[in-house]
Write a protein that holds these residues in place. Structure first.
Motif, PDB file in Angstrom:
ATOM      1  N   GLY A   1       9.209  -5.444   9.405  1.00  0.00           N
ATOM      2  CA  GLY A   1       7.879  -5.300   8.808  1.00  0.00           C
ATOM      3  C   GLY A   1       6.829  -5.928   9.687  1.00  0.00           C
ATOM      4  N   GLY A   2       5.579  -5.750   9.251  1.00  0.00           N
ATOM      5  CA  GLY A   2       5.081  -5.288   7.975  1.00  0.00           C
ATOM      6  C   GLY A   2       4.913  -6.449   7.004  1.00  0.00           C
ATOM      7  N   ASP A   3       3.889  -6.340   6.109  1.00  0.00           N
ATOM      8  CA  ASP A   3       3.748  -7.405   5.127  1.00  0.00           C
ATOM      9  C   ASP A   3       4.834  -7.282   4.063  1.00  0.00           C
ATOM     10  N   HIS A   4       5.000  -8.335   3.271  1.00  0.00           N
ATOM     11  CA  HIS A   4       6.197  -8.453   2.437  1.00  0.00           C
ATOM     12  C   HIS A   4       6.221  -7.458   1.287  1.00  0.00           C
ATOM     13  N   TYR A   5       5.112  -6.823   0.988  1.00  0.00           N
ATOM     14  CA  TYR A   5       5.130  -5.814  -0.072  1.00  0.00           C
ATOM     15  C   TYR A   5       6.157  -4.728   0.202  1.00  0.00           C
ATOM     16  N   ILE A   6       6.426  -4.451   1.473  1.00  0.00           N
ATOM     17  CA  ILE A   6       7.297  -3.318   1.818  1.00  0.00           C
ATOM     18  C   ILE A   6       8.672  -3.430   1.180  1.00  0.00           C
ATOM     19  N   THR A   7       9.107  -4.638   0.850  1.00  0.00           N
ATOM     20  CA  THR A   7      10.450  -4.795   0.291  1.00  0.00           C
ATOM     21  C   THR A   7      10.578  -4.118  -1.065  1.00  0.00           C
ATOM     22  N   PHE A   8       9.515  -4.067  -1.854  1.00  0.00           N
ATOM     23  CA  PHE A   8       9.578  -3.461  -3.179  1.00  0.00           C
ATOM     24  C   PHE A   8       9.910  -1.965  -3.105  1.00  0.00           C
ATOM     25  N   PRO A   9       9.170  -1.151  -2.336  1.00  0.00           N
ATOM     26  CA  PRO A   9       9.560   0.260  -2.216  1.00  0.00           C
ATOM     27  C   PRO A   9      10.957   0.458  -1.616  1.00  0.00           C
ATOM     28  N   ILE A  10      11.352  -0.442  -0.701  1.00  0.00           N
ATOM     29  CA  ILE A  10      12.702  -0.346  -0.135  1.00  0.00           C
ATOM     30  C   ILE A  10      13.742  -0.607  -1.212  1.00  0.00           C
ATOM     31  N   LEU A  11      13.527  -1.638  -2.025  1.00  0.00           N
ATOM     32  CA  LEU A  11      14.468  -1.965  -3.102  1.00  0.00           C
ATOM     33  C   LEU A  11      14.623  -0.810  -4.081  1.00  0.00           C
ATOM     34  N   LYS A  12      13.556  -0.073  -4.327  1.00  0.00           N
ATOM     35  CA  LYS A  12      13.647   1.076  -5.231  1.00  0.00           C
ATOM     36  C   LYS A  12      14.677   2.076  -4.716  1.00  0.00           C
ATOM     37  N   ALA A  13      14.637   2.361  -3.424  1.00  0.00           N
ATOM     38  CA  ALA A  13      15.598   3.306  -2.851  1.00  0.00           C
ATOM     39  C   ALA A  13      17.017   2.762  -2.918  1.00  0.00           C
ATOM     40  N   TYR A  14      17.175   1.471  -2.639  1.00  0.00           N
ATOM     41  CA  TYR A  14      18.501   0.863  -2.685  1.00  0.00           C
ATOM     42  C   TYR A  14      19.060   0.835  -4.106  1.00  0.00           C
ATOM     43  N   ALA A  15      18.206   0.563  -5.080  1.00  0.00           N
ATOM     44  CA  ALA A  15      18.672   0.507  -6.468  1.00  0.00           C
ATOM     45  C   ALA A  15      19.110   1.884  -6.959  1.00  0.00           C
TER      46      ALA A  15
ATOM     47  N   ARG B   1      -1.104  -1.812  -8.175  1.00  0.00           N
ATOM     48  CA  ARG B   1      -1.585  -2.745  -7.159  1.00  0.00           C
ATOM     49  C   ARG B   1      -0.530  -2.935  -6.078  1.00  0.00           C
ATOM     50  N   ILE B   2      -0.980  -2.931  -4.841  1.00  0.00           N
ATOM     51  CA  ILE B   2      -0.088  -3.118  -3.691  1.00  0.00           C
ATOM     52  C   ILE B   2      -0.349  -4.514  -3.156  1.00  0.00           C
ATOM     53  N   ASP B   3       0.473  -5.459  -3.603  1.00  0.00           N
ATOM     54  CA  ASP B   3       0.211  -6.875  -3.377  1.00  0.00           C
ATOM     55  C   ASP B   3       1.457  -7.540  -2.807  1.00  0.00           C
ATOM     56  N   HIS B   4       1.275  -8.248  -1.703  1.00  0.00           N
ATOM     57  CA  HIS B   4       2.419  -8.866  -1.032  1.00  0.00           C
ATOM     58  C   HIS B   4       2.921 -10.119  -1.735  1.00  0.00           C
ATOM     59  N   GLY B   5       2.276 -10.536  -2.838  1.00  0.00           N
ATOM     60  CA  GLY B   5       2.700 -11.742  -3.529  1.00  0.00           C
ATOM     61  C   GLY B   5       3.218 -11.524  -4.935  1.00  0.00           C
ATOM     62  N   THR B   6       3.290 -10.265  -5.372  1.00  0.00           N
ATOM     63  CA  THR B   6       3.722  -9.997  -6.751  1.00  0.00           C
ATOM     64  C   THR B   6       4.838  -8.964  -6.830  1.00  0.00           C
ATOM     65  N   MET B   7       5.334  -8.536  -5.693  1.00  0.00           N
ATOM     66  CA  MET B   7       6.264  -7.395  -5.708  1.00  0.00           C
ATOM     67  C   MET B   7       7.612  -7.742  -6.326  1.00  0.00           C
ATOM     68  N   PHE B   8       8.039  -9.010  -6.268  1.00  0.00           N
ATOM     69  CA  PHE B   8       9.334  -9.336  -6.866  1.00  0.00           C
ATOM     70  C   PHE B   8       9.212  -9.539  -8.382  1.00  0.00           C
ATOM     71  N   TYR B   9       8.026  -9.919  -8.855  1.00  0.00           N
ATOM     72  CA  TYR B   9       7.753  -9.862 -10.289  1.00  0.00           C
ATOM     73  C   TYR B   9       7.964  -8.431 -10.777  1.00  0.00           C
TER      74      TYR B   9
END
Length: 321
Positions: A135-149, A174-182
């Motif tokens: 990455g890339g800012d940390h928000y990218i992990t959320f869309p990636i996790l969706k595919a993995y799940a 909202r596309i936010d690098h601090g709330t994606m794991f919530y």
């Protein structure tokens, strides 16, 4: 191949015939790919695809993580000459690994970005390989996790960071690098009871049930105890590992958008990642390298080493079957 091959080998990112093997072209020259792997969109027979996501919608302080994938690839040119120290095997020899290149997206349609990234990772997973994402800012992990799940069901998240990124945010647009794991936990794609955050050193009122091993605990108990605790929590569940480079102290990684003092040293991270061998790692990423704020290149070097260790962990999972 051997070091003397550097006199005739160059641009292995495009010219190498095989997808396995070490690389010996001059580190200071040639086309840059991650670990000198061949760039390819052909995933037939591939074990692991490296992909970049040059995205930085917003970070807390300093932008520039869109240049992280490029910097990490360049820094990795120092690493493909030998098997990684301490692992006892050579993942570049044992696995077919390609650099799948970067995600293409319309920078002017930010709202389209999450689905574009999820589709990108989904297509790779459907072809068979796992992914290690730069990455890339940390928000990218959320869309990636969706595919993995979609493939593995709810995942155990192993999250290295200075920040928990579970601050309350019920607006999923909202596309936010601090709330994606919530949002990931609220979406049911991450199981907090079997997830762990390591290196945390910023306040949050609610960690959403995720197990936290903060930076002080790492410093005071040591790598071996931390690893045993992590393994006891995640067990053999499918695990996705995300590594925000600001998990490291700014002394080791100043090139990040959100530096926080009191963090982990590079030697601690190296020991922890290597001793995690045996977990059921299905994929991972390293994020928030901002090379503009580190003229030494140390942050990108750290990012490249983390990504290399993720490859080793993924290969170890495959060895277990």
């Amino acid at each position: 191949m051997a070091l003397e091959d550097a006199k005739s080998e160059v641009d292995l990112a495009f010219t190498r015939a095989e997808r396995r093997g070490l690389a010996y072209e001059n580190a200071f020259g040639g086309a840059t790919s991650f670990l000198r792997r061949r760039y390819s969109k052909d995933l037939k027979g591939v074990d692991l695809a490296i992909t970049g996501v040059p995205f930085d919608q917003a970070v807390t302080h300093r932008t520039g993580t869109r240049f992280g994938p490029r910097a990490v690839r360049e820094a990795s040119a120092l690493q493909p000459f030998d098997p990684p120290y301490g692992w006892g095997y050579s993942p570049l020899d044992e696995m077919e690994i390609v650099d799948y290149g970067d995600l293409a997206f319309d920078y002017a349609k930010v709202s389209d970005f999450p689905d574009t990234l999820t589709a990108h990772i989904r297509s790779i997973l459907a072809a068979g390989p796992g992914t290690v994402t730069l990455g890339g800012d940390h928000y990218i992990t959320f869309p990636i996790l969706k595919a993995y799940a979609e493939k593995f069901g709810p995942l155990s998240l192993l999250h290295f960071d200075a920040h928990s990124d579970t601050w309350v945010d019920d607006d999923f647009s909202r596309i936010d690098h601090g709330t994606m794991f919530y949002k990931a936990i609220k979406s049911g794609i991450v199981d907090p009871a079997t997830s762990v955050q390591v290196g945390i050193r910023t306040h949050n009122d609610d960690f959403m049930g995720v197990n936290v091993i903060d930076a002080r605990e790492v410093h005071e108990t040591g790598a071996a105890i931390v690893v045993n605790k992590i393994k006891g929590i995640i067990g053999d569940r499918p695990t996705y590992l995300t590594f925000d480079i600001d998990c490291l102290d700014p002394a080791f990684a100043p090139g990040t958008g959100t530096p926080v003092w009191g963090g982990l040293a590079s030697w601690q991270v190296a020991a922890i990642l290597r001793d995690l061998a045996g977990i059921n790692l299905v994929g991972g990423d390293v994020v928030e390298v901002s090379p503009a704020y580190d003229t030494t290149g140390a942050t990108a070097i750290a990012g490249a080493h983390v990504a290399h260790e993720l490859i080793c962990l993924y290969g170890w999972t495959r060895r277990k079957g």
